[in-house]
Enzyme design. Structure first.
Site, mmCIF file in Angstrom:
data_model
loop_
_atom_site.group_PDB
_atom_site.id
_atom_site.type_symbol
_atom_site.label_atom_id
_atom_site.label_comp_id
_atom_site.label_asym_id
_atom_site.label_seq_id
_atom_site.Cartn_x
_atom_site.Cartn_y
_atom_site.Cartn_z
ATOM 1 N N GLU B 48 0.824 -1.212 0.000
ATOM 2 C CA GLU B 48 0.000 0.000 0.000
ATOM 3 C C GLU B 48 0.856 1.258 0.000
ATOM 4 O O GLU B 48 0.624 2.187 -0.778
ATOM 5 C CB GLU B 48 -0.941 0.015 1.213
ATOM 6 N N ASN B 52 1.255 3.810 -3.159
ATOM 7 C CA ASN B 52 0.889 5.222 -3.002
ATOM 8 C C ASN B 52 2.006 6.148 -3.471
ATOM 9 O O ASN B 52 1.747 7.144 -4.156
ATOM 10 C CB ASN B 52 0.550 5.525 -1.542
ATOM 11 N N ARG B 106 -9.184 3.895 -7.821
ATOM 12 C CA ARG B 106 -8.645 3.778 -6.471
ATOM 13 C C ARG B 106 -9.841 3.869 -5.532
ATOM 14 O O ARG B 106 -10.787 4.609 -5.808
ATOM 15 C CB ARG B 106 -7.650 4.898 -6.143
HETATM 16 N N1 LIG Z 1 2.833 9.114 -1.144
HETATM 17 C C1 LIG Z 1 1.783 9.941 -1.381
HETATM 18 N N2 LIG Z 1 1.970 11.119 -2.022
HETATM 19 C C2 LIG Z 1 0.943 11.961 -2.278
HETATM 20 N N3 LIG Z 1 -0.341 11.701 -1.930
HETATM 21 C C3 LIG Z 1 -0.589 10.545 -1.279
HETATM 22 C C4 LIG Z 1 0.443 9.609 -0.976
HETATM 23 N N4 LIG Z 1 -0.105 8.563 -0.319
HETATM 24 C C5 LIG Z 1 -1.424 8.831 -0.226
HETATM 25 N N5 LIG Z 1 -1.730 10.008 -0.788
HETATM 26 C C6 LIG Z 1 -3.068 10.650 -0.846
HETATM 27 O O1 LIG Z 1 -3.907 10.017 0.115
HETATM 28 C C7 LIG Z 1 -5.076 9.502 -0.502
HETATM 29 C C8 LIG Z 1 -5.531 8.248 0.216
HETATM 30 O O2 LIG Z 1 -4.581 7.203 0.076
HETATM 31 P P1 LIG Z 1 -5.088 5.690 0.173
HETATM 32 O O3 LIG Z 1 -3.959 4.785 -0.091
HETATM 33 O O4 LIG Z 1 -5.835 5.499 1.456
HETATM 34 O O5 LIG Z 1 -6.185 5.606 -0.998
HETATM 35 P P2 LIG Z 1 -5.917 5.556 -2.585
HETATM 36 O O6 LIG Z 1 -4.487 5.261 -2.866
HETATM 37 O O7 LIG Z 1 -6.493 6.770 -3.184
HETATM 38 O O8 LIG Z 1 -6.808 4.296 -3.005
HETATM 39 P P3 LIG Z 1 -6.395 2.745 -2.820
HETATM 40 O O9 LIG Z 1 -5.201 2.685 -1.919
HETATM 41 O O10 LIG Z 1 -7.612 2.107 -2.204
HETATM 42 O O11 LIG Z 1 -6.124 2.235 -4.170
HETATM 43 C C9 LIG Z 1 -4.693 9.310 -1.954
HETATM 44 O O12 LIG Z 1 -5.806 9.334 -2.804
HETATM 45 C C10 LIG Z 1 -3.752 10.498 -2.190
HETATM 46 O O13 LIG Z 1 -4.484 11.672 -2.425
HETATM 47 MG MG LIG Z 2 -3.439 3.738 -1.939
#
Ligand SMILES: Nc1ncnc2c1ncn2[C@@H]1O[C@H](COP(=O)(O)OP(=O)(O)OP(=O)(O)O)[C@@H](O)[C@H]1O
Ligand SMILES: [Mg+2]
Lengths: 129, 144
Positions: B48, B52, B106
Site C-alpha cells: 500500500e 501510493n 482507487r
Molecule cells: N505518497 C503519497 N503522495 C501523495 N499523496 C498521497 C500519498 N499517499 C497517499 N496520498 C493521498 O492520500 C489519498 C488516500 O490514500 P489511500 O492509499 O488510502 O487511498 P488511494 O491510494 O487513493 O486508493 P487505494 O489505496 O484504495 O487504491 C490518496 O488518494 C492520495 O491523495
Molecule cells: Mg493507496
C-alpha cells in the site's frame, strides 16, 4: 450472450479471463496488486463489452496476495455490472483473501461462494461493529 | 530477543517494484519467525505504501522510492518515503474511502489497510517535498 469460439481476440487476451456459458470467469492471478490490476481490468472490460457480459465471477483459488488495487478492480466491475443490471461474485476465497474482503467491507458489496463459505456468517458476526 | 538489524534500499517508481518491495521486506523480517499471517499483514502494508508513492507521490518512473526497515527486539519498523507531490491534508487522506484518484479506480482503502495490519502508522508530508510513512508491528502477539 454468445458462447461459441471468439474470433480475432485469442491472441491478445485470455490471460486471466474465460468466457463461460452465461458469465465471465476471471482467474485472479497469484498476486493482484497495482502492477497486475491494469492488465486484468483491460482484458475483462474488453470481453464484457464485446460479449455483453452480465455476470462476472472472480475466482481466487490461485490467489495468495491482494491489496487495495484488487479491491478497486472488483468494485469497478461491480459498479459497471450494476449499471446494466448484472452482478459480480467472488468464489474460492482463502483465509487471507477473506480477511482482505472483511477489512475493506467488500464482502458487503460482492456475493461470495465456495472456499470457507461455511465460516462467512460466523466471521461476519464477529466483525460486526 | 535483543537483536537489532537494519536495511535500507531505494528503487524506481515502477509498478513492477511493488512485488519486489514486498518480497524484500518479507525476507528481511524472516529472522523474527513471523507467522504466515504476520508476513501477509506486513506485505499488504508495504504494498500500500509503495503503491501510493508510485501512484500519488510521483509522476515519473525514474523517481526513487526509499524503503527502510529496522528490526529491534520483537518489533519491526518500516519506513516508505518519496520526495514527490506531498499530501496537503493528512487527516483527510487517511479517512477510509478518501481518494484523489477515483478515475483510476482507487478506492481509498490504502491507509485503512496499513492501519488494520500494522500496530502503528505515522504519516508526515509536505506539499511539493514528499511523504514519509512510518509503520510498526510487534511480531509474536497473534491477536484473534
Ligand atoms: N505518497 C503519497 N503522495 C501523495 N499523496 C498521497 C500519498 N499517499 C497517499 N496520498 C493521498 O492520500 C489519498 C488516500 O490514500 P489511500 O492509499 O488510502 O487511498 P488511494 O491510494 O487513493 O486508493 P487505494 O489505496 O484504495 O487504491 C490518496 O488518494 C492520495 O491523495
Ligand atoms: Mg493507496
Amino acid at each position: 450472450m454468445p458462447h461459441g469460439r471468439r474470433s480475432g481476440m485469442e491472441n491478445i487476451m485470455e490471460k486471466y479471463c474465460e468466457l463461460k456459458d452465461g458469465y465471465l470467469l476471471v482467474h485472479v492471478p497469484r498476486e493482484l496488486d497495482h502492477h497486475r490490476a491494469g492488465g486484468l481490468r483491460m482484458e475483462a472490460d474488453l470481453l464484457i463489452d464485446a460479449y455483453q457480459v452480465r455476470k462476472v465471477v472472480f475466482d481466487f483459488s490461485g490467489t495468495e496476495f491482494m491489496d487495495s488495487s484488487g479491491i478497486g478492480v472488483i468494485i469497478g466491475r461491480s459498479r459497471n455490472m450494476g449499471y446494466c443490471g448484472g452482478e459480480v461474485m467472488a468464489r474460492n476465497l482463502n483465509e487471507r483473501i477473506r480477511k482482505i474482503f472483511m477489512v475493506s467491507g467488500l464482502h458487503k458489496i460482492v456475493k461470495t461462494e465456495g472456499g470457507m463459505a461455511g465460516n462467512t456468517n460466523r466471521m461476519e458476526k464477529n466483525h460486526a461493529e | 530477543m535483543q537483536s537489532k538489524n537494519e536495511m535500507r534500499m531505494w528503487f524506481d517508481a515502477r509498478s513492477v517494484n511493488e512485488g519486489f518491495a514486498r518480497v524484500a521486506v518479507a525476507s528481511f523480517v524472516a529472522e523474527m519467525n513471523p507467522t504466515l499471517d504476520e508476513i501477509s499483514d506486513i506485505k499488504t502494508a508495504v504494498s500500500e505504501a509503495v503503491t501510493n508513492a508510485i501512484i500519488h507521490g510521483y509522476e515519473r518512473p525514474e523517481d526513487k522510492v526509499l524503503l527502510s526497515c529496522v528490526i529491534e527486539g520483537d518489533t519491526v519498523e518500516i519506513v516508505v518515503e518519496d520526495t514527490g507531490r506531498g499530501i496537503p491534508d493528512i487527516e483527510k487522506a487517511m479517512e477510509p474511502f478518501y481518494t484523489t484518484k477515483p478515475e483510476l479506480e482507487r478506492s481509498g482503502m490504502g491507509f485503512s489497510f496499513m492501519e488494520a495490519f500494522m500496530d502503528d502508522v505515522q504519516v508526515s508530508s509536505a506539499v511539493g517535498k514528499g511523504t514519509s510513512v512510518r509503520m510498526r508491528k510487534k511480531i509474536g502477539v497473534q491477536e484473534g
